[in-house]
Design an enzyme around this catalytic site. Sequence first.
Site, PDB file in Angstrom:
ATOM      1  N   GLU A  91       1.038  -1.013  -0.151  1.00 54.40           N
ATOM      2  CA  GLU A  91       0.342  -0.075  -0.063  1.00 54.40           C
ATOM      3  C   GLU A  91       0.981   1.295  -0.489  1.00 54.40           C
ATOM      4  O   GLU A  91       1.696   1.527   0.526  1.00 54.40           O
ATOM      5  CB  GLU A  91      -1.154   0.317   1.116  1.00 54.40           C
ATOM      6  CG  GLU A  91      -1.625  -1.366   1.525  1.00 54.40           C
ATOM      7  CD  GLU A  91      -2.902  -1.202   2.670  1.00 54.40           C
ATOM      8  OE1 GLU A  91      -3.618  -2.073   3.254  1.00 54.40           O
ATOM      9  OE2 GLU A  91      -2.386   0.041   3.058  1.00 54.40           O
ATOM     10  N   CYS A 104       3.300   8.279   1.955  1.00 56.67           N
ATOM     11  CA  CYS A 104       3.178   7.410   3.268  1.00 56.67           C
ATOM     12  C   CYS A 104       3.857   6.337   2.260  1.00 56.67           C
ATOM     13  O   CYS A 104       2.974   5.969   1.376  1.00 56.67           O
ATOM     14  CB  CYS A 104       2.488   7.367   4.040  1.00 56.67           C
ATOM     15  SG  CYS A 104       2.549   6.221   5.177  1.00 56.67           S
ATOM     16  N   CYS A 111       5.135  -7.383   7.886  1.00 57.34           N
ATOM     17  CA  CYS A 111       6.323  -6.964   8.609  1.00 57.34           C
ATOM     18  C   CYS A 111       6.715  -7.978  10.044  1.00 57.34           C
ATOM     19  O   CYS A 111       5.619  -8.799  10.937  1.00 57.34           O
ATOM     20  CB  CYS A 111       5.665  -5.452   9.345  1.00 57.34           C
ATOM     21  SG  CYS A 111       6.327  -5.047  10.641  1.00 57.34           S
ATOM     22  N   CYS A 115       3.454  -5.679  15.423  1.00 56.99           N
ATOM     23  CA  CYS A 115       2.985  -4.830  16.800  1.00 56.99           C
ATOM     24  C   CYS A 115       1.002  -4.930  16.430  1.00 56.99           C
ATOM     25  O   CYS A 115       0.785  -5.382  15.980  1.00 56.99           O
ATOM     26  CB  CYS A 115       3.054  -3.290  16.452  1.00 56.99           C
ATOM     27  SG  CYS A 115       4.807  -2.879  16.584  1.00 56.99           S
ATOM     28  N   CYS A 118      -0.598  -4.180  14.802  1.00 56.52           N
ATOM     29  CA  CYS A 118      -1.104  -2.966  13.825  1.00 56.52           C
ATOM     30  C   CYS A 118      -1.492  -3.968  12.646  1.00 56.52           C
ATOM     31  O   CYS A 118      -1.266  -4.776  12.534  1.00 56.52           O
ATOM     32  CB  CYS A 118      -0.029  -2.742  13.479  1.00 56.52           C
ATOM     33  SG  CYS A 118       0.760  -1.919  11.584  1.00 56.52           S
ATOM     34  N   CYS A 332      -3.674   1.956   8.037  1.00 57.66           N
ATOM     35  CA  CYS A 332      -3.297   1.330   6.889  1.00 57.66           C
ATOM     36  C   CYS A 332      -2.737  -0.031   6.995  1.00 57.66           C
ATOM     37  O   CYS A 332      -2.506  -0.469   8.269  1.00 57.66           O
ATOM     38  CB  CYS A 332      -1.708   2.157   7.604  1.00 57.66           C
ATOM     39  SG  CYS A 332      -1.603   3.691   6.872  1.00 57.66           S
TER      40      CYS A 332
HETATM   41  S1  SF4 Z   1       3.918  -0.787  13.463  1.00 56.02           S
HETATM   42 FE1  SF4 Z   1       2.712  -2.386  12.128  1.00 56.02          FE
HETATM   43  S2  SF4 Z   1       4.353  -1.595  10.373  1.00 56.02           S
HETATM   44 FE2  SF4 Z   1       5.061  -0.764  12.114  1.00 56.02          FE
HETATM   45  S3  SF4 Z   1       6.603  -2.238  12.768  1.00 56.02           S
HETATM   46 FE3  SF4 Z   1       4.782  -2.332  13.767  1.00 56.02          FE
HETATM   47  S4  SF4 Z   1       4.167  -4.022  12.873  1.00 56.02           S
HETATM   48 FE4  SF4 Z   1       5.484  -3.342  11.701  1.00 56.02          FE
END
Ligand code: SF4
Length: 354
Positions: A91, A104, A111, A115, A118, A332
């Site tokens: 994205e 962005c 990833c 997290c 997220c 996001c």
């Molecule tokens: S917030 Fe999302 S994109 Fe950013 S490091 Fe954590 S898991 Fe990865």
Amino acid sequence: MKTPLNTVPEVELVEWLKSVGQPQYRAKQILSWIHGKFAISADEMKNIPASLRAALDGEFELSCCHVLESSRAGDGTEKFLLGLHDGGCVECVIIPSRERTTFCLSTQVGCPVGCLFCASGKGGFVRNLDASEILGEFFICCRRLGHLPDNIVFMGTGEPLMNYSNLISAMTVICDEKRVGMSPRRITVSTSGFVPGIRKFADEGRPWNLAVSLHSPTDKGRALLIPDKHRYPLEEICEACGYYFKATGRIVTFEYTLIKGVNDSQEDAMKLAKIASECSAKVNLIPLNPVEKTSFSRPDSSQILKFESMLRSREIPVTVRIEKGDNIDAACGQLRISHLDSKVLGLKCWESKR
Ligand code: SF4
């Protein structure tokens, strides 16, 4: 596989032109189509002879990603889901405001940090984007906008500093005066606190901006939000930020996702103020945009205001992100997840207010 044209230096293009019996001045013409007019096919290069356009098509990849889906909010925020050569997708977002336009961009497919709040971390890590794919995102956004953005944030999917060499290569093209020519001061790299990457980034000695996502002012609190594998102790993160400040003279921004009942107390605010003060950092508060299938939610406005006020009372420079994307819904990373799950399209983006 063909060579991506958006990363080819002029000297190499000149060599190739010589090898196909073409004059070297064509290199500047061709690259200005890529870096200045954001061309995605040789057919667009009207001042290039047809035979050379055909040869370019045979030798080089002109578009490293393509738009699969896009969605535009009432406030002009526009989000793209881009397809890659191997079937993966990422994205990127164009975020307009009265004063400026920000892109962005993503640096990885999925990833590795994961997290818990997220959407980008859901589904795990697939692979790094190469430099030409990162540039592909950038040029697709430029093409859509019709000109360069005011700012770029590497804050989309992925941990940018874990895809270090591709990130630096892409940013080098963007900041090269002979290619795209944006000021490095207009580019921000956002990390989850990957300490070796922060130190390496500092050693580049370029005035790029660094944002570090703390999300909690204590190691215990961070452990509730960021899995062990890629989480560094706060003390090491702060030392690395100090190292970055010393090497570049640039003030670090602490990104802090505000989550109801998790990290939004007055005690959290006081602790965050202490760390920010010690690191001479500014703070950007990001009220959580809730992700489906998680129990995390956004604090109410009064709690956000109290948190912000506490930081201000300790003289910490602070901004609060305002929500962008008023008529479509998804945080996001969710666009890609939705696409993978059910091809449902949505959008909700954020931008800092001054
Ligand atoms: S917030 Fe999302 S994109 Fe950013 S490091 Fe954590 S898991 Fe990865």
